[in-house]
Design an enzyme around this catalytic site. Structure first.
Site, PDB file in Angstrom:
ATOM      1  CB  VAL A 106     -35.375  10.611 -12.051  1.00 36.48           C
ATOM      2  CG1 VAL A 106     -35.834   9.593 -13.115  1.00 36.48           C
ATOM      3  CG2 VAL A 106     -34.746   9.879 -10.860  1.00 36.48           C
ATOM      4  CB  SER A 109     -24.223   0.042 -16.622  1.00 41.01           C
ATOM      5  OG  SER A 109     -25.657   0.016 -16.639  1.00 41.01           O
ATOM      6  CB  CYS A 168     -52.995  13.518 -11.700  1.00 36.34           C
ATOM      7  SG  CYS A 168     -54.655  13.136 -11.109  1.00 36.34           S
ATOM      8  CG  LEU A 181     -15.329   4.621 -12.488  1.00 38.79           C
ATOM      9  CD1 LEU A 181     -14.532   5.889 -12.172  1.00 38.79           C
ATOM     10  CD2 LEU A 181     -16.098   4.168 -11.258  1.00 38.79           C
ATOM     11  CG  HIS A 212     -35.414   6.315 -17.915  1.00 35.14           C
ATOM     12  ND1 HIS A 212     -34.215   5.695 -17.668  1.00 35.14           N
ATOM     13  CD2 HIS A 212     -35.863   5.805 -19.082  1.00 35.14           C
ATOM     14  CE1 HIS A 212     -33.943   4.839 -18.642  1.00 35.14           C
ATOM     15  NE2 HIS A 212     -34.923   4.896 -19.520  1.00 35.14           N
TER      16      HIS A 212
END
Ligand code: BV8
Length: 229
Positions: A89, A173, A113, A198, A105
């Protein structure tokens, strides 16, 4: 090639943006169900607004890292059609120069609103219940897709996966659906699939290829091969 890139919190980690599933299982001191669900917002709007106000304010203190910049370079180079679908985000892809970015997302820098259903670019706090720029009502909430809410642009994402030659998952993940299912769709549609993360994830075995290491190193190396190739 048509490339769809899915990114998660891991691509922003080296920029200083905390990931979600760190060792302590808490997310910046909060339980996910308390701050990232509509029920949590209903129960305690101030805590949720403060949680997102803090993250929105933190954005001005972080910058894109070489992974974000490499993806923007791949798009600008022009030989490939690159769509970035991000679960993040933050605005680091845009600040790095990527133009075709889809925030499935939602975004910290957008307010929604509940009275007029309008969405507005927003870089300040929402805790003090500011008036909606569209209708004046004080019902602005973070324009974030919480658990149990429908992610944005799923049809457009599926169409892109159907056309993709390559699906690359970076820094996620694979714990959250429907994003975690995109690799299965991409494979079923005939795209090659690559995981850059990673470390191995629950979904690593679903990918044709996986390279592990920090995104700031692994992503520029991958883009360098593609651009050179
Ligand atoms: C929905 C906004 C109805 C909040 C977020 C099956 C189908 C559909 C839904 C479900 C399903 N099963 C369960 C569900 C429900 C639920 C879900 O998935 N629950 C999970 C917990 C089981 N899903 C939903 O509710 C979704 N909506 O289902 O609508 C529907 C039904 C059918 C079909 C369509 C729709 C809504 C989910 C969205 C929730 N909102 N975020 C906010 O950001 O404030 S999710 C949240 O998790 C973030 O968006 C985040 O991006 C996302 C995923 O997390 P990651 O990005 O992967 O981050 P994480 O910390 O987990 O991992 C970081 C990774 O980076 C690690 O792998 C690590 O190794 C790596 N890393 C770390 N450092 C580095 C690195 N990699 C490289 N370099 C580094 N330096």
């Amino acid at each position: 090639m048509k490339i769809v890139v899915l990114t998660g919190a891991g691509i922003s980690a080296e920029s200083g943006v905390p990931t979600f599933r760190a060792a302590d299982g808490l997310w910046e001191g909060h339980r996910v169900e308390d701050v990232a669900t509509p029920e949590g917002f209903e129960r305690d709007p101030e805590t949720v607004q403060r949680f997102y106000d803090d993250r929105r304010a933190h954005l001005s203190t972080v910058a894109p890292n070489p992974a974000h910049v490499a993806l923007a370079r791949l798009e600008a180079q022009g030989d490939h059609d690159v769509l970035v679908v991000t679960q993040n985000v933050d605005d680091l892809h845009e600040r790095a120069g990527s133009h075709d970015v889809l925030h499935m997302h939602g975004e910290l820098l957008s307010a929604w609103c509940l009275a007029c259903d309008g969405r507005f670019r927003w870089d300040g706090p929402l805790l003090d219940r500011p008036a909606c720029p569209g209708c004046g009502d004080q019902g602005l909430r973070p324009d974030i897709v919480w658990f149990g809410e429908y992610p944005y642009e799923l049809d457009r994402i599926d169409e892109a996966l159907q056309r993709a030659d390559l699906f690359v998952s970076i820094g996620t993940s694979g714990a959250v659906y429907p994003a975690a299912g995109f690799v299965r769709s991409a494979h079923a549609y005939g795209a090659r699939t690559l995981e850059l993360n990673l470390e191995p994830t629950n979904g690593t075995d679903l990918f044709d290829e996986a390279r592990h290491g920090p995104a700031g190193t692994v992503v520029p190396a991958w883009v360098g091969e593609l651009v050179a190739g």
